[in-house]
Design a protein around this motif. Structure first.
Motif, PDB file in Angstrom:
ATOM      1  N   LYS A  42      -0.083  33.103 -10.424  1.00  9.58           N
ATOM      2  CA  LYS A  42      -1.231  33.407 -11.279  1.00  9.58           C
ATOM      3  C   LYS A  42      -1.666  34.856 -11.092  1.00  9.58           C
ATOM      4  N   LEU A  43      -2.118  35.469 -12.190  1.00 11.91           N
ATOM      5  CA  LEU A  43      -2.665  36.826 -12.094  1.00 11.91           C
ATOM      6  C   LEU A  43      -4.086  36.761 -11.542  1.00 11.91           C
ATOM      7  N   LEU A  44      -4.450  37.769 -10.757  1.00 16.71           N
ATOM      8  CA  LEU A  44      -5.813  37.885 -10.231  1.00 16.71           C
ATOM      9  C   LEU A  44      -6.399  39.208 -10.711  1.00 16.71           C
ATOM     10  N   ALA A  45      -7.587  39.135 -11.348  1.00 19.63           N
ATOM     11  CA  ALA A  45      -8.275  40.369 -11.768  1.00 19.63           C
ATOM     12  C   ALA A  45      -9.500  40.525 -10.868  1.00 19.63           C
ATOM     13  N   GLY A  46     -10.710  40.357 -11.399  1.00 12.84           N
ATOM     14  CA  GLY A  46     -11.912  40.472 -10.565  1.00 12.84           C
ATOM     15  C   GLY A  46     -12.125  39.262  -9.666  1.00 12.84           C
ATOM     16  N   GLY A  47     -11.443  38.180  -9.985  1.00 10.96           N
ATOM     17  CA  GLY A  47     -11.530  36.968  -9.170  1.00 10.96           C
ATOM     18  C   GLY A  47     -12.812  36.177  -9.349  1.00 10.96           C
ATOM     19  N   MET A  48     -13.678  36.592 -10.262  1.00  7.53           N
ATOM     20  CA  MET A  48     -14.988  35.946 -10.348  1.00  7.53           C
ATOM     21  C   MET A  48     -14.944  34.589 -11.054  1.00  7.53           C
ATOM     22  N   SER A  49     -13.866  34.302 -11.734  1.00  8.75           N
ATOM     23  CA  SER A  49     -13.676  32.947 -12.266  1.00  8.75           C
ATOM     24  C   SER A  49     -12.586  32.233 -11.473  1.00  8.75           C
ATOM     25  N   LEU A  50     -11.499  32.963 -11.163  1.00  6.32           N
ATOM     26  CA  LEU A  50     -10.355  32.326 -10.503  1.00  6.32           C
ATOM     27  C   LEU A  50     -10.661  31.903  -9.066  1.00  6.32           C
ATOM     28  N   ILE A  51     -11.300  32.768  -8.274  1.00 11.38           N
ATOM     29  CA  ILE A  51     -11.526  32.418  -6.861  1.00 11.38           C
ATOM     30  C   ILE A  51     -12.469  31.218  -6.722  1.00 11.38           C
ATOM     31  N   GLY A  94     -16.058  41.485 -11.982  1.00 16.57           N
ATOM     32  CA  GLY A  94     -15.438  40.821 -13.127  1.00 16.57           C
ATOM     33  C   GLY A  94     -14.945  41.822 -14.164  1.00 16.57           C
ATOM     34  N   THR A  95     -13.856  41.495 -14.834  1.00 14.68           N
ATOM     35  CA  THR A  95     -13.220  42.433 -15.762  1.00 14.68           C
ATOM     36  C   THR A  95     -13.123  41.900 -17.192  1.00 14.68           C
ATOM     37  N   MET A  96     -12.932  42.831 -18.116  1.00 10.66           N
ATOM     38  CA  MET A  96     -12.703  42.515 -19.532  1.00 10.66           C
ATOM     39  C   MET A  96     -11.494  41.582 -19.696  1.00 10.66           C
ATOM     40  N   ALA A 109     -18.443  32.154 -22.372  1.00 11.06           N
ATOM     41  CA  ALA A 109     -18.348  33.554 -21.953  1.00 11.06           C
ATOM     42  C   ALA A 109     -18.836  34.478 -23.063  1.00 11.06           C
ATOM     43  N   ASP A 110     -19.295  35.662 -22.667  1.00 10.17           N
ATOM     44  CA  ASP A 110     -19.882  36.597 -23.624  1.00 10.17           C
ATOM     45  C   ASP A 110     -18.855  37.478 -24.344  1.00 10.17           C
ATOM     46  N   TYR A 111     -17.939  38.102 -23.578  1.00  8.63           N
ATOM     47  CA  TYR A 111     -17.004  39.046 -24.214  1.00  8.63           C
ATOM     48  C   TYR A 111     -16.247  38.477 -25.418  1.00  8.63           C
ATOM     49  N   SER A 129     -27.000  29.677 -14.732  1.00  9.06           N
ATOM     50  CA  SER A 129     -25.723  30.397 -14.612  1.00  9.06           C
ATOM     51  C   SER A 129     -25.696  31.717 -15.361  1.00  9.06           C
ATOM     52  N   ARG A 130     -26.576  31.917 -16.316  1.00  7.54           N
ATOM     53  CA  ARG A 130     -26.612  33.074 -17.221  1.00  7.54           C
ATOM     54  C   ARG A 130     -25.505  33.048 -18.270  1.00  7.54           C
ATOM     55  N   PHE A 131     -24.601  32.077 -18.208  1.00 11.81           N
ATOM     56  CA  PHE A 131     -23.608  31.930 -19.277  1.00 11.81           C
ATOM     57  C   PHE A 131     -24.355  31.583 -20.570  1.00 11.81           C
ATOM     58  N   ILE A 154       0.665  39.772 -19.886  1.00 13.92           N
ATOM     59  CA  ILE A 154      -0.459  40.439 -19.213  1.00 13.92           C
ATOM     60  C   ILE A 154      -1.254  41.266 -20.221  1.00 13.92           C
ATOM     61  N   ILE A 155      -2.558  41.046 -20.292  1.00 11.55           N
ATOM     62  CA  ILE A 155      -3.414  41.874 -21.156  1.00 11.55           C
ATOM     63  C   ILE A 155      -3.511  43.255 -20.511  1.00 11.55           C
ATOM     64  N   THR A 156      -3.308  44.299 -21.308  1.00 11.99           N
ATOM     65  CA  THR A 156      -3.425  45.652 -20.751  1.00 11.99           C
ATOM     66  C   THR A 156      -4.729  46.314 -21.209  1.00 11.99           C
TER      67      THR A 156
HETATM   68  C1  LIG Z   1     -22.193  33.533 -10.775  1.00 13.26           C
HETATM   69  C2  LIG Z   1     -21.370  33.902 -11.983  1.00 13.26           C
HETATM   70  C3  LIG Z   1     -21.989  34.062 -13.207  1.00 13.26           C
HETATM   71  C4  LIG Z   1     -21.246  34.407 -14.333  1.00 13.26           C
HETATM   72  N1  LIG Z   1     -21.895  34.554 -15.522  1.00 13.26           N
HETATM   73  C5  LIG Z   1     -21.202  34.900 -16.636  1.00 13.26           C
HETATM   74  C6  LIG Z   1     -21.851  35.091 -17.885  1.00 13.26           C
HETATM   75  O1  LIG Z   1     -23.082  34.992 -18.007  1.00 13.26           O
HETATM   76  N2  LIG Z   1     -21.094  35.405 -18.963  1.00 13.26           N
HETATM   77  C7  LIG Z   1     -19.739  35.558 -18.873  1.00 13.26           C
HETATM   78  O2  LIG Z   1     -19.107  35.859 -19.875  1.00 13.26           O
HETATM   79  N3  LIG Z   1     -19.085  35.395 -17.707  1.00 13.26           N
HETATM   80  C8  LIG Z   1     -19.788  35.069 -16.580  1.00 13.26           C
HETATM   81  N4  LIG Z   1     -19.110  34.902 -15.402  1.00 13.26           N
HETATM   82  C9  LIG Z   1     -17.647  35.062 -15.372  1.00 13.26           C
HETATM   83  C10 LIG Z   1     -17.279  36.509 -15.109  1.00 13.26           C
HETATM   84  O3  LIG Z   1     -17.586  37.329 -16.213  1.00 13.26           O
HETATM   85  C11 LIG Z   1     -15.799  36.663 -14.742  1.00 13.26           C
HETATM   86  O4  LIG Z   1     -15.701  37.939 -14.190  1.00 13.26           O
HETATM   87  C12 LIG Z   1     -14.810  36.600 -15.870  1.00 13.26           C
HETATM   88  O5  LIG Z   1     -14.919  35.452 -16.633  1.00 13.26           O
HETATM   89  C13 LIG Z   1     -13.381  36.599 -15.327  1.00 13.26           C
HETATM   90  O6  LIG Z   1     -13.007  37.907 -15.060  1.00 13.26           O
HETATM   91  P1  LIG Z   1     -12.295  38.284 -13.708  1.00 13.26           P
HETATM   92  O7  LIG Z   1     -11.884  39.689 -13.852  1.00 13.26           O
HETATM   93  O8  LIG Z   1     -13.199  37.968 -12.590  1.00 13.26           O
HETATM   94  O9  LIG Z   1     -10.989  37.377 -13.752  1.00 13.26           O
HETATM   95  P2  LIG Z   1     -10.294  36.422 -12.694  1.00 13.26           P
HETATM   96  O10 LIG Z   1     -11.248  35.414 -12.198  1.00 13.26           O
HETATM   97  O11 LIG Z   1      -9.562  37.225 -11.692  1.00 13.26           O
HETATM   98  O12 LIG Z   1      -9.225  35.737 -13.649  1.00 13.26           O
HETATM   99  C14 LIG Z   1      -9.611  34.827 -14.668  1.00 13.26           C
HETATM  100  C15 LIG Z   1      -8.375  34.341 -15.414  1.00 13.26           C
HETATM  101  O13 LIG Z   1      -7.819  35.374 -16.220  1.00 13.26           O
HETATM  102  C16 LIG Z   1      -6.454  35.613 -15.902  1.00 13.26           C
HETATM  103  N5  LIG Z   1      -6.265  37.069 -16.042  1.00 13.26           N
HETATM  104  C17 LIG Z   1      -7.000  38.022 -15.417  1.00 13.26           C
HETATM  105  N6  LIG Z   1      -6.642  39.253 -15.843  1.00 13.26           N
HETATM  106  C18 LIG Z   1      -5.646  39.067 -16.742  1.00 13.26           C
HETATM  107  C19 LIG Z   1      -4.859  39.973 -17.538  1.00 13.26           C
HETATM  108  N7  LIG Z   1      -5.031  41.300 -17.486  1.00 13.26           N
HETATM  109  N8  LIG Z   1      -3.917  39.434 -18.362  1.00 13.26           N
HETATM  110  C20 LIG Z   1      -3.765  38.089 -18.427  1.00 13.26           C
HETATM  111  N9  LIG Z   1      -4.471  37.202 -17.716  1.00 13.26           N
HETATM  112  C21 LIG Z   1      -5.404  37.675 -16.879  1.00 13.26           C
HETATM  113  C22 LIG Z   1      -6.297  35.090 -14.489  1.00 13.26           C
HETATM  114  O14 LIG Z   1      -4.959  34.714 -14.224  1.00 13.26           O
HETATM  115  C23 LIG Z   1      -7.228  33.895 -14.509  1.00 13.26           C
HETATM  116  O15 LIG Z   1      -6.623  32.804 -15.128  1.00 13.26           O
HETATM  117  C24 LIG Z   1     -19.829  34.571 -14.240  1.00 13.26           C
HETATM  118  C25 LIG Z   1     -19.193  34.409 -12.998  1.00 13.26           C
HETATM  119  C26 LIG Z   1     -19.946  34.071 -11.881  1.00 13.26           C
HETATM  120  C27 LIG Z   1     -19.247  33.901 -10.569  1.00 13.26           C
END
Ligand SMILES: Cc1cc2nc3c(=O)[nH]c(=O)nc-3n(C[C@H](O)[C@H](O)[C@H](O)COP(=O)(O)OP(=O)(O)OC[C@H]3O[C@@H](n4cnc5c(N)ncnc54)[C@H](O)[C@@H]3O)c2cc1C
Ligand code: FES
Ligand code: FES
Lengths: 269, 157
Positions: free
Chosen positions: A26-35, A107-109, A120-122, A181-183, A159-161
């Motif tokens: 699995k790809l890891l970006a900011g990890g804020m959803s995956l971890i 967290g990333t785009m 999610a917002d984006y 949650s702010r979602f 992979i999204i670039t």
């Molecule tokens: C407490 C909390 C509150 C939050 N509130 C909100 C909110 O209000 N609104 C909102 O929109 N989000 C919210 N989020 C989610 C946050 O925005 C995450 O950062 C985002 O959804 C996932 O981005 P990430 O970079 O952390 O991805 P990761 O968690 O690293 O990855 C998420 C998924 O995307 C895949 N992936 C990552 N990068 C790529 C890439 N370049 N190409 C292909 N696949 C990829 C990974 O394999 C994984 O499946 C919240 C998260 C937390 C922990």
């Protein structure tokens, strides 16, 4: 969390070869959803490929009439970017409402749209602005990208670039955040361009979707009053302890109206 | 297992970690820096906030292995031994804690807030920017006052 092997490749090609043909990687970006998902053992993988060292995936730049945001750009950089503020202030405001500041620092785009969380917002901005998702293999139009609940058009190993956002004449995003949650309980992104008006809705359904009746009405007159009498049918919308489908349906119209008002004010600045 | 080397509170450290080891585990279990707390399993409470390369992050949601070469500051490293950082002093002065469990995260998050938003913080900004930190005791009132005062005090030092 179950253990896995960790990789941090320095190039996109190396990342692509590490995941190619392997569905347990699995790809890891900011990890804020995956971890958090791994911690709760909702998912388990043999290997994680961290995209954090690939510079080509980072950064924000203007290319003519488009704003290009690298997949690994954290939400906080979109919030603070003067380039985004000049081109699409609604996008900076949207990013500033994602989760909390600590989440936005990581967290990333790319992670947000690949994850395609229904709340999610984006995704609302990507669909509302008719953006193009650029991957290591092809370009995908927003209308073809979001397919359903946590489901996108991405193929295994893709992979999204970056995401390319056409710059609108006016745009705004209004969300009703779920207080804990702010979602988005519901969120509406409205954009007015030379080609017409687009209205994208997140949080309300299984996936982000376009509110086409509102688009048609607003194309005639870009005014909140144009939405008088227009309703969203609750059938198929999300219903949970936070809000019923009927409530979300009603929120969507209210938020669309507010977003139009906000876009008009922003446009008049 | 992989070896990760980083700088924590100004000291070069290195440890053998698993892929799944979290930054907070590296700090608490390997380095015995137990000022960084764990208050939840869902990345919501902010008790684990530290500065990673100068930015506030939830260390329970960062892999230790990803911190190779990074610079980390924890609550223990915010001020020199025996001294309090102006934000810590403000929390004491304004009685911004009861049980104290959330406090290290609150303070690390507050210092990050000053980095992003400057030293003049109105109440609304502080409350909004504190979204990622949860306190179960205080009702936030004194925390908000302390952060406003601490932000001003940081300008003087
Ligand atoms: C407490 C909390 C509150 C939050 N509130 C909100 C909110 O209000 N609104 C909102 O929109 N989000 C919210 N989020 C989610 C946050 O925005 C995450 O950062 C985002 O959804 C996932 O981005 P990430 O970079 O952390 O991805 P990761 O968690 O690293 O990855 C998420 C998924 O995307 C895949 N992936 C990552 N990068 C790529 C890439 N370049 N190409 C292909 N696949 C990829 C990974 O394999 C994984 O499946 C919240 C998260 C937390 C922990
Ligand atoms: S322990 Fe709760 S956010 Fe990290
Ligand atoms: S002081 Fe007890 S949790 Fe904040």
């Amino acid at each position: 969390m179950y253990d896995f092997s960790y990789h941090k490749p320095a190039s996109l090609d190396e990342a692509a070869s590490l995941i190619s043909g392997r569905d347990d990687v699995k790809l890891l970006a900011g990890g804020m959803s995956l971890i958090p998902a791994l911690k709760l053992r909702l998912a388990t993988y043999s290997d994680l490929v961290d995209l954090g060292a690939i510079d080509a995936l980072k950064g924000i730049r203007r290319e003519g009439n488009t704003l290009v945001i690298g997949a690994m750009t954290p939400h906080a950089e979109v919030v603070a970017s003067a380039e985004v503020e000049r081109a699409i202030p609604a996008l900076a405001e949207l990013a500033g409402g994602i989760g909390d500041p600590l989440v936005r620092n990581r967290g990333t785009m790319g992670g947000s749209i690949a994850n395609a969380d229904p709340a999610a917002d984006y995704p609302a901005s990507v669909l509302g602005l008719a953006a193009t998702v650029v991957t290591n293999r092809r370009e995908i139009a927003a209308d073809q990208f979001f397919l359903g609940l946590f489901e996108t058009a991405l193929k295994p190993g893709e992979i999204i670039t970056a995401v390319r956002f056409p710059i609108p004449e006016a745009a705004a995003y209004c969300k009703f955040p779920q207080p804990a949650s702010r979602f988005a309980l519901a969120g509406v992104f409205v954009a007015k361009t030379a080609g017409g008006v687009r209205v994208a809705v997140t949080g309300a359904g299984p996936s982000v979707f376009r509110f086409k009746e509102a688009e048609a009405a607003l194309a005639k007159k870009f005014d909140p009053a144009a939405l008088d009498g227009i309703e969203v049918r609750p059938d198929g919308l999300n219903s949970d302890i936070h809000a019923s489908a009927e409530y979300r349906a009603s929120c969507v119209v209210v938020l669309a109206r507010r977003a139009v008002m906000k876009a008009r004010e922003a446009g008049a600045r | 297992m992989t070896r990760v080397s980083l700088t924590v509170n100004g000291q070069r450290v290195s440890a053998e970690v698993e892929g799944r080891t979290l930054l907070v585990q590296l700090l608490r279990e390997h380095l015995r820096l137990t000022g960084t707390h764990v208050g939840c399993d869902t990345s919501q409470c902010g008790c684990c906030t530290v500065h990673l390369n100068g930015k506030g992050v939830k260390s329970c949601t960062v892999l230790a292995a990803s911190c190779e070469g990074a610079t980390v500051t924890t609550i223990e490293g915010l001020a020199p031994e025996g001294k309090l950082h102006p934000m810590q002093e403000a929390f004491r002065e304004h009685h911004a804690l009861q049980c104290g469990f959330c406090t290290p995260g609150m303070i690390m998050s507050a210092v990050d807030m000053v980095r992003r938003k400057g030293n003049e913080l109105d109440e609304h900004t502080v409350r909004e920017q504190l979204e990622g930190n949860i306190c179960r005791c205080t009702g936030y009132h004194n925390i908000v006052k302390a952060i406003q005062a601490g932000a001003v005090a940081m300008k003087r030092t």
